[in-house]
Design a protein around this motif. Structure first.
Motif, PDB file in Angstrom:
ATOM      1  N   ARG A  97       2.108  -7.523   5.970  1.00  0.00           N
ATOM      2  CA  ARG A  97       1.138  -7.257   7.033  1.00  0.00           C
ATOM      3  C   ARG A  97      -0.197  -7.951   6.724  1.00  0.00           C
ATOM      4  NH1 ARG A  97       1.394  -2.079   9.650  1.00  0.00           N
ATOM      5  NH2 ARG A  97       1.948  -1.070   7.703  1.00  0.00           N
ATOM      6  N   THR A 116       1.778  -3.928  13.562  1.00  0.00           N
ATOM      7  CA  THR A 116       2.129  -2.529  13.378  1.00  0.00           C
ATOM      8  C   THR A 116       3.573  -2.310  13.829  1.00  0.00           C
ATOM      9  OG1 THR A 116       1.329  -1.952  15.600  1.00  0.00           O
ATOM     10  CG2 THR A 116      -0.267  -1.823  13.808  1.00  0.00           C
ATOM     11  N   ARG A 160       1.821   1.077  21.344  1.00  0.00           N
ATOM     12  CA  ARG A 160       1.138  -0.201  21.580  1.00  0.00           C
ATOM     13  C   ARG A 160       2.053  -1.185  22.292  1.00  0.00           C
ATOM     14  NH1 ARG A 160      -3.214  -1.154  16.768  1.00  0.00           N
ATOM     15  NH2 ARG A 160      -2.676   0.635  15.520  1.00  0.00           N
ATOM     16  N   HIS A 215     -11.954   5.434  -0.532  1.00  0.00           N
ATOM     17  CA  HIS A 215     -10.758   4.948   0.176  1.00  0.00           C
ATOM     18  C   HIS A 215     -11.097   4.517   1.593  1.00  0.00           C
ATOM     19  CE1 HIS A 215      -8.902   7.651  -2.949  1.00  0.00           C
ATOM     20  NE2 HIS A 215      -8.341   6.481  -3.174  1.00  0.00           N
ATOM     21  N   PHE A 254       0.590   2.026  -2.272  1.00  0.00           N
ATOM     22  CA  PHE A 254       0.021   0.820  -1.652  1.00  0.00           C
ATOM     23  C   PHE A 254      -1.488   0.749  -1.794  1.00  0.00           C
ATOM     24  CE2 PHE A 254       4.195   0.978   0.213  1.00  0.00           C
ATOM     25  CZ  PHE A 254       4.569  -0.353   0.164  1.00  0.00           C
ATOM     26  N   LEU A 255      -2.105   1.867  -2.215  1.00  0.00           N
ATOM     27  CA  LEU A 255      -3.542   1.851  -2.490  1.00  0.00           C
ATOM     28  C   LEU A 255      -3.817   1.230  -3.857  1.00  0.00           C
ATOM     29  CD1 LEU A 255      -4.943   5.307  -1.345  1.00  0.00           C
ATOM     30  CD2 LEU A 255      -5.581   3.059  -0.473  1.00  0.00           C
ATOM     31  N   ILE A 293       1.681   6.287   0.285  1.00  0.00           N
ATOM     32  CA  ILE A 293       0.356   5.718   0.531  1.00  0.00           C
ATOM     33  C   ILE A 293      -0.296   5.303  -0.796  1.00  0.00           C
ATOM     34  CG2 ILE A 293      -1.984   6.308   1.320  1.00  0.00           C
ATOM     35  CD1 ILE A 293      -0.182   6.063   3.699  1.00  0.00           C
ATOM     36  N   ILE A 308      -8.601   4.132   5.019  1.00  0.00           N
ATOM     37  CA  ILE A 308      -7.485   3.170   4.995  1.00  0.00           C
ATOM     38  C   ILE A 308      -6.186   3.780   4.477  1.00  0.00           C
ATOM     39  CG2 ILE A 308      -8.918   1.111   4.776  1.00  0.00           C
ATOM     40  CD1 ILE A 308      -8.106   1.137   1.772  1.00  0.00           C
ATOM     41  N   ARG A 309      -6.194   5.068   4.131  1.00  0.00           N
ATOM     42  CA  ARG A 309      -4.963   5.695   3.619  1.00  0.00           C
ATOM     43  C   ARG A 309      -4.026   6.031   4.776  1.00  0.00           C
ATOM     44  NH1 ARG A 309      -7.962  10.164   0.185  1.00  0.00           N
ATOM     45  NH2 ARG A 309      -9.204   9.946   2.063  1.00  0.00           N
ATOM     46  N   LYS A 310      -3.614   4.995   5.482  1.00  0.00           N
ATOM     47  CA  LYS A 310      -2.785   5.174   6.670  1.00  0.00           C
ATOM     48  C   LYS A 310      -1.599   4.218   6.604  1.00  0.00           C
ATOM     49  CE  LYS A 310      -5.687   8.057   8.454  1.00  0.00           C
ATOM     50  NZ  LYS A 310      -6.630   7.834   9.535  1.00  0.00           N
ATOM     51  N   PRO A 311      -0.427   4.692   7.007  1.00  0.00           N
ATOM     52  CA  PRO A 311       0.760   3.828   6.889  1.00  0.00           C
ATOM     53  C   PRO A 311       0.662   2.541   7.706  1.00  0.00           C
ATOM     54  CG  PRO A 311       1.256   5.805   8.187  1.00  0.00           C
ATOM     55  CD  PRO A 311      -0.094   6.017   7.567  1.00  0.00           C
ATOM     56  N   HIS A 312      -0.095   2.559   8.823  1.00  0.00           N
ATOM     57  CA  HIS A 312      -0.144   1.363   9.666  1.00  0.00           C
ATOM     58  C   HIS A 312      -1.198   0.354   9.197  1.00  0.00           C
ATOM     59  CE1 HIS A 312      -2.936   4.341  11.281  1.00  0.00           C
ATOM     60  NE2 HIS A 312      -3.676   3.327  11.651  1.00  0.00           N
ATOM     61  N   ILE A 313      -2.011   0.737   8.197  1.00  0.00           N
ATOM     62  CA  ILE A 313      -3.062  -0.165   7.708  1.00  0.00           C
ATOM     63  C   ILE A 313      -2.661  -0.841   6.398  1.00  0.00           C
ATOM     64  CG2 ILE A 313      -5.405  -0.192   6.747  1.00  0.00           C
ATOM     65  CD1 ILE A 313      -6.312   1.609   8.905  1.00  0.00           C
ATOM     66  N   LEU A 314      -1.937  -0.126   5.567  1.00  0.00           N
ATOM     67  CA  LEU A 314      -1.595  -0.637   4.236  1.00  0.00           C
ATOM     68  C   LEU A 314      -0.375  -1.560   4.278  1.00  0.00           C
ATOM     69  CD1 LEU A 314      -2.176   2.666   2.275  1.00  0.00           C
ATOM     70  CD2 LEU A 314      -3.642   0.643   2.288  1.00  0.00           C
ATOM     71  N   PRO A 315      -0.207  -2.486   3.324  1.00  0.00           N
ATOM     72  CA  PRO A 315      -1.206  -2.864   2.334  1.00  0.00           C
ATOM     73  C   PRO A 315      -2.376  -3.623   2.979  1.00  0.00           C
ATOM     74  CG  PRO A 315       0.711  -4.313   2.200  1.00  0.00           C
ATOM     75  CD  PRO A 315       1.029  -3.253   3.198  1.00  0.00           C
ATOM     76  N   LEU A 316      -3.544  -3.500   2.384  1.00  0.00           N
ATOM     77  CA  LEU A 316      -4.742  -4.102   2.964  1.00  0.00           C
ATOM     78  C   LEU A 316      -4.847  -5.575   2.541  1.00  0.00           C
ATOM     79  CD1 LEU A 316      -7.192  -2.959   4.678  1.00  0.00           C
ATOM     80  CD2 LEU A 316      -8.466  -2.919   2.535  1.00  0.00           C
ATOM     81  N   LEU A 318       7.377   2.784   3.735  1.00  0.00           N
ATOM     82  CA  LEU A 318       6.088   2.717   4.439  1.00  0.00           C
ATOM     83  C   LEU A 318       6.309   2.436   5.927  1.00  0.00           C
ATOM     84  CD1 LEU A 318       2.950   2.719   3.904  1.00  0.00           C
ATOM     85  CD2 LEU A 318       3.104   0.221   3.929  1.00  0.00           C
ATOM     86  N   ALA A 378      -5.814  -1.185  12.832  1.00  0.00           N
ATOM     87  CA  ALA A 378      -6.563   0.079  12.857  1.00  0.00           C
ATOM     88  C   ALA A 378      -6.629   0.630  14.272  1.00  0.00           C
ATOM     89  CB  ALA A 378      -7.965  -0.132  12.301  1.00  0.00           C
ATOM     90  N   ILE A 436       7.755   5.510   7.728  1.00  0.00           N
ATOM     91  CA  ILE A 436       6.715   6.539   7.906  1.00  0.00           C
ATOM     92  C   ILE A 436       5.825   6.157   9.082  1.00  0.00           C
ATOM     93  CG2 ILE A 436       4.592   7.413   6.845  1.00  0.00           C
ATOM     94  CD1 ILE A 436       6.164   7.529   4.175  1.00  0.00           C
ATOM     95  N   GLU A 437       5.455   4.862   9.143  1.00  0.00           N
ATOM     96  CA  GLU A 437       4.634   4.402  10.267  1.00  0.00           C
ATOM     97  C   GLU A 437       5.378   4.590  11.595  1.00  0.00           C
ATOM     98  OE1 GLU A 437       3.456   0.270  10.206  1.00  0.00           O
ATOM     99  OE2 GLU A 437       2.448   0.493  12.129  1.00  0.00           O
TER     100      GLU A 437
END
Lengths: 418, 418
Positions: free
Chosen positions: B67, B301, B306, A47, B414-415, B411, A362-370, B101, A381, B104-105
């Motif tokens: 995103r 984000t 930020r 991940h 979205f993975l 998460i 990458i199992r983070k709410p601010h990164i997904l979906p990739l 999502l 990130a 949560i972020e």
């Protein structure tokens, strides 16, 4: 060491592949699927993004001590009322602890290599070896046209070089660091150019950070600051100039021809109101542009993720053109361009390169979906996402825990004042 | 609930005091030393800042789905080639998962309250109740001068209002949300103004985001966009306008006189190359300026830390004046000014206020030393530093763990695409 089943940003074109990365000693020796090498250490990366670690091409790490001390004030007040009086009070032990804190912060944000200019640099060297990052460390020379002071600065530089040579470390590298054309005499700059040639040393210097500084150089010499560096014999591919905000077309062309690297520091340029670098012109002219955080007093962090994001956003709004700079150009500035400036065989994930690697969960709410990994790295990130950091084949952080230094002890030191 | 021994940013002037904070029901009832109330829940805050949670005054939370999908391209290409075609494909379930999502972020970055404008807002309302944030949710009306479409948009708005009334929730609030003066007819805007008056509802709208949009309004109406809102009867203290980048002096004065709030969105304005808001003029004219992230497709984000940092840095570099805006003004924009716009008795830590609180662990290398807490929050802190989040007296995140929603499940959803 084997990094198993990661999402690898492979090679200079950042191809996204699912692969294992095999590391032996300080090098990446194989990238591919289903590697079984009986490695001692296997890190599950299912991940995670496996990316080249960042090169912070300009900082003053111990300045974390002054973080937040001089806020929202003009540059000269910033320097004269806050920074200089406080710096005068800093002793060796302060510098040591400041550098430790700064290096821990850099490691947590994925930085593997940094260029540092300050004083009591022996202490920064100690901290560098303790944390295990790769440092290019320079004693910041300032002679203010005073011959006595120049001799003292030269002695300090020679002494620090001796110190580094004796360390005989893979991680600690010596760099010449005259402060700036407006704080160093031509004689001082010429001495640096000669030593750079004799010793084969890299050089770093502040250049063209503020408009006022450029004007004062023009008044003093009748020339642009870059021409002063040319006259001193410094303008070659061993030179890294920090900032480069107010460069003319002629200066940009000169920097390009001579193979000079510009270390762009967007957060600092913004916070001090210094100005906006002409990034598109620099890149189009073929100048090698790297990225730096500058010191924490003008940032207020040492975080290359924030620096990438700012570098891109600043160009877009200043030009009113969102397409003016691409995420992959920014990412390359933060990695490969820095490594190139320092002549390191590093800065990309590829067979034969130094194992200088950040592993991003990458199992983070601010990164997904990739949807776009490079854009995720540049815009989404952040430092907390670096799970594991590898420098020169050694594990510095594993699953969020430092392996080299007692982070809690350093944190406690700075909590004491509350 | 008792927050024990924290570093409290107390009241509107952000006095830093060591204190306990006692919460009963949804309110802060006591702030002081040595409170012993036999509380059920006691949270040790010895190494934490206790601050008002953030109000994200403008977002489109489900846009986290997009995103990174449309990077480094001009605005019209961004909309026409990427955003609109992808939005057309989004069904109810997509919106639900996207909102989850996004919320949560937002929670992880210290946001307690947000203003949202999108479609399938019933799904956003469900997500809001599940996560436990305070949402002001509006169906984004676009009629493009078409009467049939206007009637349909009005029906959607009425339907969504009915839905919200039936929920009878402390957290989910209805807001009227006509998209913009260039996408809504005057008749549509007039209908909104009348309903706002009848229903006592707040209103939010995009205003003056790009130069092109202002020019097209001038061409169509011979007036500035703010004058169109005046003509429609919308210009009063129930209105929150998002962006406000290209406002004239006259428009700023009008907004100030009428008590309108401007939701400034620096990241989005930078990423899309929209322009730089005249923040100093707005604040000096007495306009209530709040802060928003906009949607993740243009940010990328939903992180108010930020946003604060960018808001300050952008003004400093654009004016070449580092003193142009102070950290405490920026922090107030992100908290109290947002609460004021929404008529919430919240946005500061003080007796009688709603318990909308973020607890920030300061044992972090990028925060220490804590020379200036407000500057630490604006320039150094980041979403991972929020240890505990309290909304309306309920614990949403405790020691980094969600108490209301299964973050891992979201998460994992979205993975799946990797």
């Amino acid at each position: 060491m084997l990094l198993k089943n990661g999402l690898v940003l492979y090679g200079e074109n950042y191809q996204l592949i699912r692969a294992d990365v095999l590391i032996e000693g300080s090098r990446i020796i194989k990238v591919g699927r289903g590697i079984n090498a009986g490695s001692d250490v296997v890190i599950d990366c299912s991940h995670s993004l496996i990316i080249p670690g960042f090169v912070n091409a300009h900082t003053h790490s111990p300045m974390v001590l002054l973080r937040g001390l001089a806020e929202d004030v003009p540059l000269m007040e910033w320097l004269e009322k806050y920074i200089w009086p406080n710096e005068r009070k800093l002793g060796r032990r302060d510098i040591y602890w400041g550098a430790l804190l700064g290096l821990i912060e850099m490691a947590r944000s994925g930085t593997v290599t940094f260029v540092d200019m300050y004083f009591h640099m022996e202490e920064v060297a100690k901290a560098t070896m303790e944390v295990g990052l790769r440092g290019f460390l320079g004693y910041g020379m300032i002679d203010l046209d005073d011959e006595g002071r120049r001799k003292a600065e030269i002695r300090e530089t020679e002494k620090f070089r001796e110190f580094v040579l004796k360390l005989n470390s893979d991680l600690v590298n010596f760099i010449l660091a005259p402060h700036a054309p407006y704080t160093c005499s031509l004689d001082c700059l010429r001495w640096v150019a000669e030593r750079s040639s004799d010793w084969g040393s890299l050089v770093t210097i502040h250049l063209s950070e503020t408009k006022g500084e450029v004007e004062s150089i023009r008044k003093k010499y009748g020339k642009n600051p870059t021409e002063i560096l040319l006259e001193a014999g410094l303008l070659n591919n061993k030179l890294i100039v920090a900032h480069g905000v107010w460069l003319s077309d002629e200066e940009i062309s000169l920097l390009s021809k001579r193979g000079v690297t510009v270390a762009h520091c967007p957060a600092s340029n913004m916070k001090l109101g210094s100005g906006v670098i002409r990034l598109r012109n620099l890149l189009d002219s073929g100048v090698n542009v790297a990225l730096g955080t500058d010191g924490a007093a003008s940032n207020n962090t040492l975080d290359m993720f924030r620096e990438m994001r700012l570098a891109s956003l600043l160009q877009k709004v200043y030009s009113l053109d969102p397409s003016i700079v691409k995420s992959r150009e920014i990412f390359r500035m933060a990695t490969l361009n820095g490594a190139r400036a320092l002549r390191l065989n590093s800065g990309v994930i590829e067979e034969g390169k130094l194992a200088d690697i950040a592993i991003i969960d990458i199992r983070k709410p601010h990164i997904l979906p990739l949807n776009d990994p490079i854009s995720s790295l540049v815009f989404s990130a952040k430092s907390g996402d670096v799970d594991t950091l590898i420098v020169n084949g050694e594990i510095i952080i594993l699953d969020g825990e430092f392996q080299t230094v007692d982070e809690e002890k350093v944190i406690d030191k700075f909590l004491g004042v509350l």
